[in-house]
Motif scaffolding. Structure first.
Motif, PDB file in Angstrom:
ATOM      1  N   MET A  24      -6.382  20.004  20.248  1.00  0.00           N
ATOM      2  CA  MET A  24      -5.638  20.553  19.897  1.00  0.00           C
ATOM      3  C   MET A  24      -5.426  21.604  18.658  1.00  0.00           C
ATOM      4  O   MET A  24      -4.728  21.886  18.845  1.00  0.00           O
ATOM      5  CB  MET A  24      -4.824  19.599  19.418  1.00  0.00           C
ATOM      6  N   ALA A  25      -5.904  20.962  18.040  1.00  0.00           N
ATOM      7  CA  ALA A  25      -5.862  21.491  16.698  1.00  0.00           C
ATOM      8  C   ALA A  25      -7.367  22.712  16.911  1.00  0.00           C
ATOM      9  O   ALA A  25      -6.536  23.637  15.997  1.00  0.00           O
ATOM     10  CB  ALA A  25      -6.721  20.471  15.843  1.00  0.00           C
ATOM     11  N   PHE A  26      -8.115  22.251  17.639  1.00  0.00           N
ATOM     12  CA  PHE A  26      -9.019  23.932  18.295  1.00  0.00           C
ATOM     13  C   PHE A  26      -8.380  24.707  19.241  1.00  0.00           C
ATOM     14  O   PHE A  26      -8.008  26.430  18.716  1.00  0.00           O
ATOM     15  CB  PHE A  26      -9.623  23.423  18.431  1.00  0.00           C
ATOM     16  N   LEU A  27      -6.919  24.303  19.462  1.00  0.00           N
ATOM     17  CA  LEU A  27      -6.490  25.158  20.314  1.00  0.00           C
ATOM     18  C   LEU A  27      -5.481  25.954  19.135  1.00  0.00           C
ATOM     19  O   LEU A  27      -5.512  27.454  19.126  1.00  0.00           O
ATOM     20  CB  LEU A  27      -5.342  24.846  21.427  1.00  0.00           C
ATOM     21  N   ILE A  28      -5.093  25.764  18.365  1.00  0.00           N
ATOM     22  CA  ILE A  28      -4.372  26.109  17.712  1.00  0.00           C
ATOM     23  C   ILE A  28      -4.717  26.722  16.534  1.00  0.00           C
ATOM     24  O   ILE A  28      -4.432  28.350  15.927  1.00  0.00           O
ATOM     25  CB  ILE A  28      -3.414  24.717  16.562  1.00  0.00           C
ATOM     26  N   LEU A  29      -6.425  26.590  16.468  1.00  0.00           N
ATOM     27  CA  LEU A  29      -6.522  27.350  15.033  1.00  0.00           C
ATOM     28  C   LEU A  29      -7.145  28.810  16.141  1.00  0.00           C
ATOM     29  O   LEU A  29      -7.138  29.651  15.553  1.00  0.00           O
ATOM     30  CB  LEU A  29      -8.599  26.110  15.381  1.00  0.00           C
ATOM     31  N   LEU A  30      -7.280  28.763  17.139  1.00  0.00           N
ATOM     32  CA  LEU A  30      -8.134  29.857  18.198  1.00  0.00           C
ATOM     33  C   LEU A  30      -6.225  30.565  18.209  1.00  0.00           C
ATOM     34  O   LEU A  30      -6.540  31.955  17.912  1.00  0.00           O
ATOM     35  CB  LEU A  30      -8.238  29.645  19.198  1.00  0.00           C
ATOM     36  N   PHE A  31      -5.355  30.185  18.056  1.00  0.00           N
ATOM     37  CA  PHE A  31      -3.795  30.583  17.736  1.00  0.00           C
ATOM     38  C   PHE A  31      -3.724  31.479  16.758  1.00  0.00           C
ATOM     39  O   PHE A  31      -3.132  32.880  16.472  1.00  0.00           O
ATOM     40  CB  PHE A  31      -2.583  29.882  18.672  1.00  0.00           C
ATOM     41  N   VAL A  32      -3.888  30.193  15.296  1.00  0.00           N
ATOM     42  CA  VAL A  32      -2.994  30.818  14.338  1.00  0.00           C
ATOM     43  C   VAL A  32      -4.444  32.101  14.014  1.00  0.00           C
ATOM     44  O   VAL A  32      -3.768  32.074  12.655  1.00  0.00           O
ATOM     45  CB  VAL A  32      -2.301  29.814  13.839  1.00  0.00           C
ATOM     46  N   ARG A  33      -6.143  31.673  13.883  1.00  0.00           N
ATOM     47  CA  ARG A  33      -6.492  32.128  13.280  1.00  0.00           C
ATOM     48  C   ARG A  33      -6.799  32.188  12.069  1.00  0.00           C
ATOM     49  O   ARG A  33      -6.756  33.174  10.953  1.00  0.00           O
ATOM     50  CB  ARG A  33      -6.234  33.234  13.957  1.00  0.00           C
ATOM     51  N   ASP A  34      -5.975  31.324  11.070  1.00  0.00           N
ATOM     52  CA  ASP A  34      -6.384  30.957   9.745  1.00  0.00           C
ATOM     53  C   ASP A  34      -7.569  31.012   9.370  1.00  0.00           C
ATOM     54  O   ASP A  34      -8.216  30.390   7.965  1.00  0.00           O
ATOM     55  CB  ASP A  34      -5.105  29.995   9.049  1.00  0.00           C
ATOM     56  N   GLY A  35      -8.714  30.632  10.020  1.00  0.00           N
ATOM     57  CA  GLY A  35      -9.754  29.571   9.970  1.00  0.00           C
ATOM     58  C   GLY A  35     -10.629  30.347   9.355  1.00  0.00           C
ATOM     59  O   GLY A  35     -10.596  32.122   9.427  1.00  0.00           O
TER      60      GLY A  35
END
Lengths: 141, 155
Positions: free
Chosen positions: A44-55
């Protein structure tokens, strides 16, 4: 007001997490429960990371490798937390957990370990920890 | 009784260390990259311990219920709420409120026995104990001079 609701929910979710893990562990075992909740949370966190791209993936390289290992503690945290909840209930578990958590952070602050900015000892911190321990003594008597 | 409390103390100490380590990663990598790393490592470590202590039994999901697969979302909820709370209130107040909420919900859970956990009957003594711990948290976090604090704000 919005901030207070977020913070309240955040705390509620932390407790819910421990309770849910305890429930799941009754059916499939504690290590299994820890493995599954962490795996689904990771996805779930990985999907959000791909989506928000704050990484800032490169950011990891600027951190001491030791600090990157914090996540692995979760295995032992979940195991001890779940076993404690089965032994003494949720209230006593969370109370004791918070005492250890605040006390160790307090010690690390005073000593300035792990590159944390050193803090002065305040009397109120001793009083606070004393009150928390008194509360646990009341809870278990 | 003692075993449970000792285990809870171990958990709390590790939470403290984990929070400090994670906040160092967070400063550089942002909160979602950090959360992904933290949960990924937690998964690998749990899987490893499971294999060591239970062998292939770890892959036995006979009594699995559907909602178990979604329990990991709670952890994501924790991150979203705490990050937003800190943004809006600052770390000291946000974490103080979150700590108190943890305990309040714990007491509620014990007394209601939801999700089939063993019910711990609610007594006035329990309420006094919890209020004492809550008072301790408030004095610890907000008492005395409020100089800027760093790591203790994050736990």
């Amino acid at each position: 007001m919005k901030g207070i609701i977020f913070a309240l929910l955040g705390g509620a979710f932390i407790t819910l997490q421990g309770v849910a893990n305890s429930r799941i562990s009754q059916d499939i075992g504690t290590w299994q429960a820890a493995t599954i909740t962490q795996l689904t949370g990771f996805i779930m966190a990985f999907l959000i990371l791909l989506f928000v791209r704050d990484g800032r993936g490169q950011g990891f390289k600027q951190v001491k490798p030791l600090y990157l290992t914090g996540g692995s503690f979760a295995a032992i945290i979940i195991f001890t937390n779940v076993t404690a909840i089965h032994e003494v209930g949720v209230t006593l578990t969370i109370s004791a957990l918070l005492i250890a958590q605040l006390s160790l952070t307090f010690i690390i602050d005073i000593k300035g370990w792990f590159g944390v900015a050193k803090q002065k000892i305040r009397l109120s911190q001793f009083i606070g920890i004393g009150m928390m321990i008194t509360g646990v003594v009341i809870l278990r008597s | 009784m003692v075993l449970g409390i000792v285990l809870a103390l171990i958990a709390g100490s590790l939470v403290s260390l984990q929070n400090i380590f994670n906040s160092k990663v967070n400063e550089r990598a942002g909160s979602w990259a950090t959360t992904t790393l933290v949960l990924g490592l937690g998964f690998l470590a749990s899987l490893m311990f499971g294999l060591i202590f239970e062998g292939k039994q770890i892959f036995n999901f006979q009594h699995m219920q559907t909602w178990y697969w979604f329990s990991g979302m709670i952890g994501v909820g924790v991150v979203v709420c705490l990050v937003q709370g800190m943004k809006l209130l600052g770390p000291t107040y946000a974490t103080s409120i979150a700590l108190i909420a943890q305990l309040g919900f714990a007491l509620m859970w014990d007394s209601l026995g939801w999700l089939g956990l063993e019910k711990v009957p609610f007594t006035p003594q329990q309420l006094i104990g919890v209020l004492m711990v809550v008072g301790g948290i408030i004095v610890f976090k907000l008492g005395g001079g409020r100089e800027t604090q760093k790591s203790s704000e994050l736990t």
